[in-house]
Design an enzyme around this catalytic site. Structure first.
Site, PDB file in Angstrom:
ATOM      1  N   VAL A 107      16.444  46.968 -28.779  1.00  0.00           N
ATOM      2  CA  VAL A 107      16.685  45.457 -29.187  1.00  0.00           C
ATOM      3  C   VAL A 107      15.036  44.958 -29.303  1.00  0.00           C
ATOM      4  CG1 VAL A 107      17.509  43.340 -29.092  1.00  0.00           C
ATOM      5  CG2 VAL A 107      18.972  45.186 -28.492  1.00  0.00           C
ATOM      6  N   CYS A 108      14.556  44.327 -30.416  1.00  0.00           N
ATOM      7  CA  CYS A 108      13.235  43.651 -30.579  1.00  0.00           C
ATOM      8  C   CYS A 108      12.309  44.785 -29.974  1.00  0.00           C
ATOM      9  CB  CYS A 108      13.490  42.275 -29.577  1.00  0.00           C
ATOM     10  SG  CYS A 108      12.026  41.114 -29.766  1.00  0.00           S
ATOM     11  N   THR A 109      11.472  44.076 -28.831  1.00  0.00           N
ATOM     12  CA  THR A 109      10.276  44.950 -28.424  1.00  0.00           C
ATOM     13  C   THR A 109      10.680  46.182 -27.495  1.00  0.00           C
ATOM     14  OG1 THR A 109      10.101  43.386 -26.419  1.00  0.00           O
ATOM     15  CG2 THR A 109       8.600  43.060 -28.565  1.00  0.00           C
ATOM     16  N   GLY A 110      12.146  46.655 -27.454  1.00  0.00           N
ATOM     17  CA  GLY A 110      12.330  47.533 -26.619  1.00  0.00           C
ATOM     18  C   GLY A 110      11.958  48.960 -27.515  1.00  0.00           C
ATOM     19  N   THR A 127      10.809  46.140 -35.335  1.00  0.00           N
ATOM     20  CA  THR A 127      10.643  45.398 -34.006  1.00  0.00           C
ATOM     21  C   THR A 127      10.317  43.940 -34.391  1.00  0.00           C
ATOM     22  OG1 THR A 127       9.822  45.241 -31.671  1.00  0.00           O
ATOM     23  CG2 THR A 127       8.291  45.799 -33.647  1.00  0.00           C
TER      24      THR A 127
END
Length: 341
Positions: A107-110, A127
């Site tokens: 998720v996102c910057t993961g 991202t």
């Protein structure tokens, strides 16, 4: 028959975004009410509790290095990830979890954790749009798609900014249990299911630089406040007391567009929202300020390469269909368009 238990291991760390965990978790939990059987476990390096970016403490169910196998591994994001190298212990844990999992998602910057773990090599990924350049720099073999809600490449999923984790989770539920159950979950959580992976992270009207000139800000405020009003070039120029030619020059100089095209983008975004809410194409055209259905169809062809009804049908699922784009200018019969679902 009862659904098979599907285990989801969520990898967390200090500084994580709370919504990256709670958003997908709510989707999976809600899916269980409609016949799914997801079992979530929160894991961290060492099995210690972590603190989120808003200061809340999140306990872990176990150590990410314990050797447990999960059907899905989900890696949350955090502001620290694009700003500094990923902790080697975190990336090693992500790699070990992914090696034992059926699929891995971020998720996102993961996505920066997946990249540091070597899980994005030679793959497509996305991202948060603010950090796509940094991700591409860190992962040179990865094809970063800066304008996607989420990207699926094989069994690897990456998603955009925080709320896109909900879109991603809905897509995973749809993959596991079909679109009907996913739609039930979306309705129960009062979220749209129409944001497929191929859709933009942000609306067309929000792309580009913000105007610095007060006159342009006044024009934008007027159009956004009432997209259906008379926003012809002459009417807008009269509103801000400049000549039509001068207003056009200002739009080109600051926003690299024209007043007419800007008005169209605002109305286009509103029309998409109306279609998402269930209005047919004829209704969406009238309620969003387009002078006719045909002008709405032309706008959709320009911006999406789709007719309004094709858009409405396609994005009733989370599945991206970017390879099946309708050619701009090819007209779908109007009587079919007016009958949108």
């Amino acid at each position: 028959m009862a659904a098979r238990t599907h285990s989801v291991g969520v990898l967390v760390f200090d500084g994580m975004k709370m919504l990256d965990l709670s958003g997908p978790a709510e989707v999976f939990s809600e899916a269980n009410r409609y016949g799914a059987h997801y079992r979530l476990s929160v894991v961290s390096v060492g099995g210690q509790a972590v603190h989120t970016s808003i200061g809340l403490r999140v306990p872990a169910d176990g150590d990410a290095r314990a050797g447990t196998a999960y059907d899905t591994v989900l890696v949350v994001g955090g502001d620290v990830l694009p700003e500094s190298p990923v902790d080697p212990g975190l990336s090693a844990a992500a790699r070990a979890l992914a090696d034992r999992a059926g699929r891995v998602a971020s998720v996102c910057t993961g996505a920066f954790v997946l990249g540091a773990a070597g899980l994005l090599e030679g793959k497509r990924a996305t991202t948060h749009w603010q950090h796509t350049t940094a991700l591409a720099r860190r992962c040179p073999s990865t094809r970063v798609e800066p304008d996607a809600i989420f990207v699926k490449d094989g069994t690897t999923y990456t998603s955009a900014g925080v709320t896109a984790g909900i879109d991603l989770a809905l897509a995973l539920v749809e993959h596991d249990h079909g679109p009907d159950l996913a739609r039930q979950v979306a309705r129960a959580l009062v979220v749209h299911m129409q944001r497929a992976g191929g859709q933009s992270q942000f609306s067309a009207s929000l792309q580009g630089p913000a105007p610095q000139t007060p006159v342009l800000r006044m024009v934008q405020d007027a159009v956004q406040a009432d997209p259906t009003a008379d926003h012809s070039l002459d009417a807008l120029a009269a509103r801000v007391r400049v000549s039509p030619r001068h207003l056009t020059r200002m739009f080109r100089a600051e926003l690299d567009t024209t007043p007419g095209r800007y008005v169209e983008l605002i109305r286009f975004d509103l029309a998409k929202a109306l279609l998402d809410a269930g209005h047919n194409a004829t209704q969406a055209a009238a309620l969003s300020g387009f002078p006719s259905y045909e002008s709405l169809r032309r706008a959709f062809a320009r911006h999406l390469g789709l007719s309004p009804t094709r858009y409405q049908h396609r994005f009733a699922t989370t599945t991206p269909a970017s390879r099946d784009r309708e050619k701009p200018g090819v007209k779908v019969p109007q009587e079919a368009e007016g009958e949108g679902t």
